[in-house]
Design a protein around this motif. Structure first.
Motif, PDB file in Angstrom:
ATOM      1  N   ALA A 161      38.734   6.718  -4.586  1.00  0.00           N
ATOM      2  CA  ALA A 161      37.175   6.964  -4.464  1.00  0.00           C
ATOM      3  C   ALA A 161      36.433   6.470  -5.602  1.00  0.00           C
ATOM      4  O   ALA A 161      36.913   6.736  -6.649  1.00  0.00           O
ATOM      5  CB  ALA A 161      37.052   8.499  -4.285  1.00  0.00           C
ATOM      6  N   PHE A 162      35.229   5.958  -5.268  1.00  0.00           N
ATOM      7  CA  PHE A 162      34.346   5.472  -6.305  1.00  0.00           C
ATOM      8  C   PHE A 162      33.056   6.312  -6.085  1.00  0.00           C
ATOM      9  O   PHE A 162      32.330   6.482  -5.155  1.00  0.00           O
ATOM     10  CB  PHE A 162      33.864   4.052  -6.061  1.00  0.00           C
ATOM     11  N   THR A 163      32.878   7.438  -7.346  1.00  0.00           N
ATOM     12  CA  THR A 163      31.769   8.118  -7.108  1.00  0.00           C
ATOM     13  C   THR A 163      30.867   8.018  -8.622  1.00  0.00           C
ATOM     14  O   THR A 163      31.341   7.284  -9.288  1.00  0.00           O
ATOM     15  CB  THR A 163      32.249   9.593  -7.125  1.00  0.00           C
ATOM     16  N   GLY A 164      29.780   8.807  -8.269  1.00  0.00           N
ATOM     17  CA  GLY A 164      28.764   9.077  -9.364  1.00  0.00           C
ATOM     18  C   GLY A 164      28.192  10.438  -9.433  1.00  0.00           C
ATOM     19  O   GLY A 164      28.825  11.284  -8.852  1.00  0.00           O
ATOM     20  N   PHE A 165      27.132  10.446 -10.110  1.00  0.00           N
ATOM     21  CA  PHE A 165      26.736  11.969 -10.301  1.00  0.00           C
ATOM     22  C   PHE A 165      27.663  12.822 -10.740  1.00  0.00           C
ATOM     23  O   PHE A 165      28.395  12.512 -11.608  1.00  0.00           O
ATOM     24  CB  PHE A 165      25.899  12.112  -8.884  1.00  0.00           C
ATOM     25  N   GLU A 166      27.765  13.897 -10.093  1.00  0.00           N
ATOM     26  CA  GLU A 166      28.892  14.887 -10.145  1.00  0.00           C
ATOM     27  C   GLU A 166      30.015  14.626  -9.461  1.00  0.00           C
ATOM     28  O   GLU A 166      31.179  15.185  -9.765  1.00  0.00           O
ATOM     29  CB  GLU A 166      28.264  16.312 -10.011  1.00  0.00           C
ATOM     30  N   GLY A 167      30.018  13.781  -8.618  1.00  0.00           N
ATOM     31  CA  GLY A 167      31.229  13.392  -7.803  1.00  0.00           C
ATOM     32  C   GLY A 167      31.452  13.830  -6.617  1.00  0.00           C
ATOM     33  O   GLY A 167      32.289  13.198  -5.624  1.00  0.00           O
ATOM     34  N   GLY A 168      30.900  14.975  -6.295  1.00  0.00           N
ATOM     35  CA  GLY A 168      31.203  15.839  -4.895  1.00  0.00           C
ATOM     36  C   GLY A 168      32.493  15.952  -4.767  1.00  0.00           C
ATOM     37  O   GLY A 168      33.480  15.696  -5.417  1.00  0.00           O
ATOM     38  N   PRO A 169      32.636  16.619  -3.367  1.00  0.00           N
ATOM     39  CA  PRO A 169      34.228  16.493  -2.968  1.00  0.00           C
ATOM     40  C   PRO A 169      34.993  15.378  -2.831  1.00  0.00           C
ATOM     41  O   PRO A 169      36.197  15.575  -3.096  1.00  0.00           O
ATOM     42  CB  PRO A 169      33.846  16.988  -1.267  1.00  0.00           C
ATOM     43  N   ALA A 170      34.502  14.193  -2.801  1.00  0.00           N
ATOM     44  CA  ALA A 170      35.287  12.921  -2.764  1.00  0.00           C
ATOM     45  C   ALA A 170      35.901  12.668  -4.143  1.00  0.00           C
ATOM     46  O   ALA A 170      36.892  12.128  -4.014  1.00  0.00           O
ATOM     47  CB  ALA A 170      34.331  11.805  -2.553  1.00  0.00           C
ATOM     48  N   ARG A 171      35.224  13.161  -5.344  1.00  0.00           N
ATOM     49  CA  ARG A 171      36.020  13.046  -6.567  1.00  0.00           C
ATOM     50  C   ARG A 171      37.485  13.758  -6.585  1.00  0.00           C
ATOM     51  O   ARG A 171      38.428  13.224  -7.258  1.00  0.00           O
ATOM     52  CB  ARG A 171      34.959  13.415  -7.523  1.00  0.00           C
ATOM     53  N   THR A 172      37.609  14.844  -5.891  1.00  0.00           N
ATOM     54  CA  THR A 172      38.658  15.623  -6.166  1.00  0.00           C
ATOM     55  C   THR A 172      39.540  15.406  -4.923  1.00  0.00           C
ATOM     56  O   THR A 172      40.797  15.802  -4.899  1.00  0.00           O
ATOM     57  CB  THR A 172      38.261  17.298  -6.288  1.00  0.00           C
ATOM     58  N   LYS A 173      39.014  14.999  -3.759  1.00  0.00           N
ATOM     59  CA  LYS A 173      39.847  14.875  -2.679  1.00  0.00           C
ATOM     60  C   LYS A 173      40.862  13.559  -2.833  1.00  0.00           C
ATOM     61  O   LYS A 173      41.613  13.382  -2.045  1.00  0.00           O
ATOM     62  CB  LYS A 173      39.058  14.815  -1.591  1.00  0.00           C
TER      63      LYS A 173
END
Length: 399
Positions: free
Chosen positions: A342-354
Motif C-alpha cells: 500500500a502507498f498511502t498519505g495523510f494518516e494512512g487510513g485502514p490501508a496503511r495497517t491492512k
C-alpha cells in the motif's frame, strides 16, 4: 541551473545595530526577523548573511568573536525553525589598526566580493536575487551585482530610488509576494504533520520553491525499510511468474497505470524479463460496468475475484488510505493469499495497517503525496530492473 536567493545584512537588519556588535551578550534580534528568515526557508530561497565587520580591523574584537556571535545567532534561529545557508563577513577596513586587516578589500560592501562568493557557494543567479539591508552600502552591493535592493529602516534613512520598508519582515513579504509570512514555524495539523501551504502566495516561483521543499521533506518520511520489503515482494513475484495487480482512484489511478507501463515495458528493457502486470484502473468499459451494476466500492475486488490467484501481488495507491474500493480489495487479497503493498498519505487510513507492506508519506497535500508515490513507484521499478542486469549493462543503459 542557477537560482534566486536573498542576501541579508546583519546589524540593523537581523539584529539591532548598537554599534560594533562583537559579543553574544549584545545580540538582540529585531522583532519579526527570525520569522522572516523562516519564511524564506519555507519558500525554498537560499539565505546568505553578508556583513561588514570593520570592528575586527579597528581592534574592537577578533575574528573568533564574530564567529561566536554567528554561532549564537545560528542557535537562536534554529530554536525557532529558521536557518541561514551561508555566513560571510568582511573584517577589512583601510582605517584599521590591526595590520593584517588594515587594507582595502573587494569583499567590503558595496564591493561585490561577498555576493559573488555567495553566488558561487549557493549557485545563485544574482540578477534574480535580492539584497536586503539598512545602509547605502547594501544598496551599493545590490547595484554592483545586478541584484534587487530592498532597504529597511525608518523613512528618514531611505536611500533615493530604492523602496524602503520598516523591517525585514515587511521586506520579506514583498519578496515572497505573500500577504503574510506563512504560518509560524512548526505549525502542524492535529496529526503532527506540517501543513502545506499554510499561507497565500502571490508569486509562482516562491510557491515552487516551497513546494519542492515540501516534497523533499515528505520523501524523507518514507521508511526505506518498507521500500526494501516492497522490492523483495515484487522481485519474488517476477521470479515465480506471478501476476502483479495495481489500482487507485483519480490521480492514484494514473500512478497504477504508469506502474503497469514501467514494470511491463521498462523492466523488460535490458533484462528480457516478461512480467505479468495489470492495472485494475485502466479498463473503463469493465470498470464502469462494475460500478454501475454492483457499486463503485466493488470495482477492484470484483476484478480480483476473476483474475487473481494465490501468490499474486496487489499494489494499492491511495492518498487517504480510506477509499472503500481500496479497503475491500485489500481485505479480499488478505483472505486469498495475495500479498499486498500500500502507498498511502495523510494518516494512512485502514490501508496503511491492512497491507503486507506499507509505504507511507507523512504529508497532508494531495499533490505532494502523489508526487512521492510516483517517485517510489519509479525507484522500485528501476531497482527491480537494474537488479537483473549485468554491471556493464547498468552503466550503458538509460534509465
Amino acid at each position: 541551473m542557477s537560482r534566486p536567493g536573498v542576501l541579508l545584512d546583519r546589524d540593523g537588519t537581523i539584529i539591532v545595530d548598537t554599534g560594533y556588535v562583537g559579543s553574544v551578550d549584545r545580540v538582540e534580534f529585531i522583532d519579526g526577523a527570525i520569522e522572516a528568515i523562516a519564511a524564506l526557508n519555507r519558500a525554498g530561497l537560499p539565505v546568505a548573511v553578508v556583513t561588514n565587520q570593520a570592528g575586527v580591523a579597528r581592534g574592537y574584537y577578533g575574528i573568533e568573536d564574530v564567529e561566536q556571535v554567528h554561532k549564537h545567532m545560528i542557535t537562536e534561529l534554529a530554536r525557532h525553525g529558521a536557518h541561514v545557508d551561508l555566513w560571510l563577513f568582511c573584517p577589512y577596513h583601510t582605517d584599521g589598526i590591526i595590520p593584517a586587516f588594515a587594507r582595502p578589500s573587494a569583499d567590503r560592501k558595496p564591493g561585490p566580493g561577498m555576493a559573488l562568493a555567495a553566488a558561487q557557494a549557493l549557485d545563485l543567479d544574482l540578477t534574480a536575487s535580492w539584497v536586503v539591508g539598512d545602509s547605502p552600502s547594501d544598496v551599493g552591493l545590490a547595484e554592483a551585482v545586478g541584484a534587487r535592493a530592498l532597504h529597511v529602516g525608518p523613512p528618514s534613512s531611505a536611500v533615493h530610488g530604492v523602496d524602503t520598508y520598516p523591517d525585514l519582515a515587511a521586506a520579506v513579504r514583498v519578496i515572497l509576494g505573500s500577504e503574510d509570512l506563512t504560518a509560524p514555524p512548526g505549525h502542524t495539523t492535529e496529526a503532527g504533520v506540517p501543513k502545506f501551504p499554510s499561507a497565500r502566495f502571490h508569486r509562482a516561483d516562491s510557491y515552487g520553491g516551497a513546494y519542492v521543499n515540501e516534497i523533499t521533506r515528505a520523501f524523507g518520511t518514507v521508511d526505506l525499510e518498507q521500500i526494501s520489503r516492497a522490492a523483495k515482494v515484487l522481485t519474488a513475484a517476477h521470479d515465480r511468474d506471478a501476476t502483479i495487480f495495481a489500482c487507485g482512484n483519480g490521480g492514484s489511478a494514473s500512478i497504477a497505470n504508469h506502474l503497469q507501463c514501467d514494470h511491463l515495458k521498462g523492466v523488460r528493457n535490458g533484462t528480457g524479463l516478461t512480467t505479468r502486470v495489470h492495472s485494475l484502473s485502466t479498463n473503463v468499459e469493465l470498470f464502469s460496468a462494475i460500478a454501475n451494476d454492483l457499486g463503485y466500492e466493488q470495482v477492484f475486488e470484483y476484478q480480483l475475484q476473476s483474475q487473481a490467484r494465490p501468490g499474486d501481488v496487489l499494489i494499492v495507491i491511495s492518498s487517504s488510505g480510506r477509499s472503500p474500493n481500496i479497503v475491500r480489495a485489500l481485505d479480499w487479497a488478505a483472505a486469498h493469499e495475495v500479498p499486498t503493498i500500500a502507498f498511502t498519505g495523510f494518516e494512512g487510513g485502514p490501508a496503511r495497517t491492512k497491507a503486507t507492506v506499507s509505504v507511507h508519506v507523512d504529508s497532508v497535500n494531495y499533490g505532494v503525496i502523489e508526487d512521492v508515490h510516483q517517485g517510489c513507484m519509479h525507484l522500485l521499478a528501476q531497482y527491480v530492473r537494474q537488479a537483473r542486469m549485468t554491471p556493464d549493462a547498468v552503466v550503458t543503459q538509460t534509465f
